[in-house]
Design an enzyme around this catalytic site. Structure first.
Site, PDB file in Angstrom:
ATOM      1  N   THR A   1       0.892  -1.169   0.000  1.00  0.00           N
ATOM      2  CA  THR A   1       0.000   0.000   0.000  1.00  0.00           C
ATOM      3  C   THR A   1       0.918   1.203   0.000  1.00  0.00           C
ATOM      4  O   THR A   1       2.100   1.068   0.323  1.00  0.00           O
ATOM      5  CB  THR A   1      -0.881   0.002   1.282  1.00  0.00           C
ATOM      6  OG1 THR A   1      -1.925  -0.939   1.156  1.00  0.00           O
ATOM      7  CG2 THR A   1      -1.505   1.339   1.600  1.00  0.00           C
TER       8      THR A   1
ATOM      9  N   ARG B   1     -13.786  -7.695  -2.235  1.00  0.00           N
ATOM     10  CA  ARG B   1     -13.210  -7.473  -0.898  1.00  0.00           C
ATOM     11  C   ARG B   1     -12.601  -6.067  -0.833  1.00  0.00           C
ATOM     12  O   ARG B   1     -11.904  -5.624  -1.734  1.00  0.00           O
ATOM     13  CB  ARG B   1     -12.136  -8.527  -0.642  1.00  0.00           C
ATOM     14  CG  ARG B   1     -11.371  -8.337   0.677  1.00  0.00           C
ATOM     15  CD  ARG B   1     -10.095  -7.571   0.491  1.00  0.00           C
ATOM     16  NE  ARG B   1      -9.288  -7.538   1.703  1.00  0.00           N
ATOM     17  CZ  ARG B   1      -8.239  -6.750   1.877  1.00  0.00           C
ATOM     18  NH1 ARG B   1      -7.861  -5.933   0.919  1.00  0.00           N
ATOM     19  NH2 ARG B   1      -7.563  -6.762   3.000  1.00  0.00           N
TER      20      ARG B   1
ATOM     21  N   ASP C   1      -8.657  -2.113   4.664  1.00  0.00           N
ATOM     22  CA  ASP C   1      -8.721  -0.970   5.591  1.00  0.00           C
ATOM     23  C   ASP C   1      -8.407   0.356   4.910  1.00  0.00           C
ATOM     24  O   ASP C   1      -8.791   1.419   5.418  1.00  0.00           O
ATOM     25  CB  ASP C   1      -7.712  -1.174   6.724  1.00  0.00           C
ATOM     26  CG  ASP C   1      -6.286  -1.302   6.179  1.00  0.00           C
ATOM     27  OD1 ASP C   1      -6.080  -2.046   5.187  1.00  0.00           O
ATOM     28  OD2 ASP C   1      -5.386  -0.652   6.728  1.00  0.00           O
TER      29      ASP C   1
ATOM     30  N   THR D   1      -0.710   0.261   6.751  1.00  0.00           N
ATOM     31  CA  THR D   1      -0.491  -0.754   5.716  1.00  0.00           C
ATOM     32  C   THR D   1      -0.335  -2.104   6.396  1.00  0.00           C
ATOM     33  O   THR D   1       0.276  -2.200   7.461  1.00  0.00           O
ATOM     34  CB  THR D   1       0.765  -0.457   4.871  1.00  0.00           C
ATOM     35  OG1 THR D   1       0.996  -1.580   4.005  1.00  0.00           O
ATOM     36  CG2 THR D   1       2.011  -0.209   5.703  1.00  0.00           C
ATOM     37  N   GLY D   2      -0.899  -3.131   5.782  1.00  0.00           N
ATOM     38  CA  GLY D   2      -0.810  -4.465   6.373  1.00  0.00           C
ATOM     39  C   GLY D   2      -2.055  -5.257   6.052  1.00  0.00           C
ATOM     40  O   GLY D   2      -2.824  -4.886   5.159  1.00  0.00           O
TER      41      GLY D   2
ATOM     42  N   GLY E   1      -5.387  -5.949   5.983  1.00  0.00           N
ATOM     43  CA  GLY E   1      -6.443  -4.979   6.246  1.00  0.00           C
ATOM     44  C   GLY E   1      -7.550  -5.430   7.181  1.00  0.00           C
ATOM     45  O   GLY E   1      -8.090  -4.628   7.943  1.00  0.00           O
TER      46      GLY E   1
HETATM   47  N1  ASP Z   1      -3.941  -2.789   3.911  1.00  0.00           N
HETATM   48  C1  ASP Z   1      -4.093  -3.199   2.542  1.00  0.00           C
HETATM   49  C2  ASP Z   1      -5.327  -4.026   2.409  1.00  0.00           C
HETATM   50  O1  ASP Z   1      -5.600  -4.826   3.275  1.00  0.00           O
HETATM   51  C3  ASP Z   1      -2.945  -3.971   2.018  1.00  0.00           C
HETATM   52  C4  ASP Z   1      -1.603  -3.572   2.548  1.00  0.00           C
HETATM   53  O2  ASP Z   1      -1.422  -2.495   3.072  1.00  0.00           O
HETATM   54  O3  ASP Z   1      -0.661  -4.345   2.452  1.00  0.00           O
HETATM   55  O4  ASP Z   1      -5.989  -3.936   1.401  1.00  0.00           O
END
Ligand code: ASP
Length: 321
Positions: free
Chosen positions: A187, A215, A218, A238-239, A241
């Site tokens: 992200t 889908r 976050d 980021t992560g 979500g």
């Molecule tokens: N947070 C983002 C999502 O879940 C993906 C990411 O940040 O790696 O869509």
């Protein structure tokens, strides 16, 4: 260049302006990356920081700086946002983005869009040109076109490396093996403090490789992936979500500062290292407070990240030794 540890000290004097960015978190280790790849990511972060800095130094707003930094990362195929977005299970690119400004808590977001070249600009348009906070899919695309944003054919978002990641993810899924978090997500995000003391935060993503059923993560959810309040801080996440939504990560950090009188660093450490980790989620956040204190907190192997102040800057990918 500077060290992160210096930023852990609470600031006694506020910098004229500040900007912090991320380009995604995950299983990013030195062993998995060539020197050329590392240099390319660092250069991508650096140009986003410089773009945001030039806005802030010239008296532009925090929101304009966030837009400038994120647009550059959206246009860079290395990052999972805009041009570098990952593929869904059906082989499409569905993008999410959001933005919030701290002086009046105005916010805008778009989800599951497939034709808007720079989703962060669509999120800003939703905030500034509609009475709504969130628009998704075809409606959001129509709104973006009506407001003069650049519309592209969905094939614009094709990149070979993301396509290959989808094929790998599907093979692993078939073998019931855990997917590799490094290629699964990513992200971009930016948080800025301008010369007037206003904070803005923005986040933009392609989501997670192999996602289905429209889908949404976050990133476009205000309070989960993005939050900004001049009273406390601005945050971009980021992560994985789903975990960030369940914890309301960005708002949780704001709330600990507002109601619990925590510092930004303590609130971020609690939410990421304790709460997110306890729930089994991985990822991180970047943020800054009204005094220009900067935080970059993550529980994953690495996070593409950097910050810039009038006289210093910092970029890093891996965990610090
Ligand atoms: N947070 C983002 C999502 O879940 C993906 C990411 O940040 O790696 O869509």
């Amino acid at each position: 260049m500077d060290t992160k540890s210096e930023m852990k000290e609470e600031k006694s004097s506020k910098p004229e302006y500040a900007l912090v960015i991320h380009g995604g978190a995950g299983t990013i280790t030195r062993a998995d990356m060539t020197a050329d790849q590392e240099a390319a990511y660092l250069a991508g972060l650096d140009s986003a920081l410089e773009a945001g800095k030039s806005v802030l130094a010239n008296g532009g707003t925090a929101l304009e700086a966030v837009e400038a930094a994120i647009v550059l990362m959206e246009d860079n195929p290395l990052f999972n946002a805009g041009k570098g977005a990952v593929f869904t299970n059906e082989g499409k690119n569905e993008l999410d983005a959001s933005v919030m400004q701290g002086q009046d808590l105005m916010a805008g977001s778009v989800g599951s869009v497939t034709t808007i070249k720079n989703p962060i600009r669509a999120a800003i348009a939703v905030m500034q040109k509609s009475e709504h906070v969130m628009m998704i899919g075809a409606g959001a695309e129509k709104f973006a076109a009506l407001n003069g944003l650049e519309i592209v054919d969905p094939t614009y978002f094709y990149t070979e490396s993301r396509w290959n990641s989808l094929q790998k993810a599907k093979e692993k899924e078939a073998e019931k093996e855990k997917q590799d978090a490094a290629t699964r997500h990513g992200t971009v995000g930016a948080v800025a403090l301008d010369k007037s003391g206003n904070i803005a935060a923005g986040t933009s993503t392609g989501g997670m490789t192999n996602k289905r059923f429209n889908r949404i993560g976050d990133a476009p959810i205000i309070g989960a992936g993005t939050y900004a309040s001049n009273e406390t801080c601005g945050i971009s996440a980021t992560g994985h979500g789903e975990y960030f939504i369940r914890l309301g990560v960005a708002h949780a950090i704001h709330a600990q500062m507002k109601y619990g009188k925590s510092s930004l660093a303590d609130a971020a450490a609690d939410v990421i290292q304790k709460q997110l980790t306890a729930l089994g989620g991985d990822g991180g956040i970047i943020g800054l407070d009204k005094k220009g204190n900067i935080v970059m907190e993550f529980n994953s192997e690495g996070m593409y990240r950097g910050w810039i102040l009038p006289d210093k800057k910092y970029t890093e990918i891996f965990k610090e030794d």
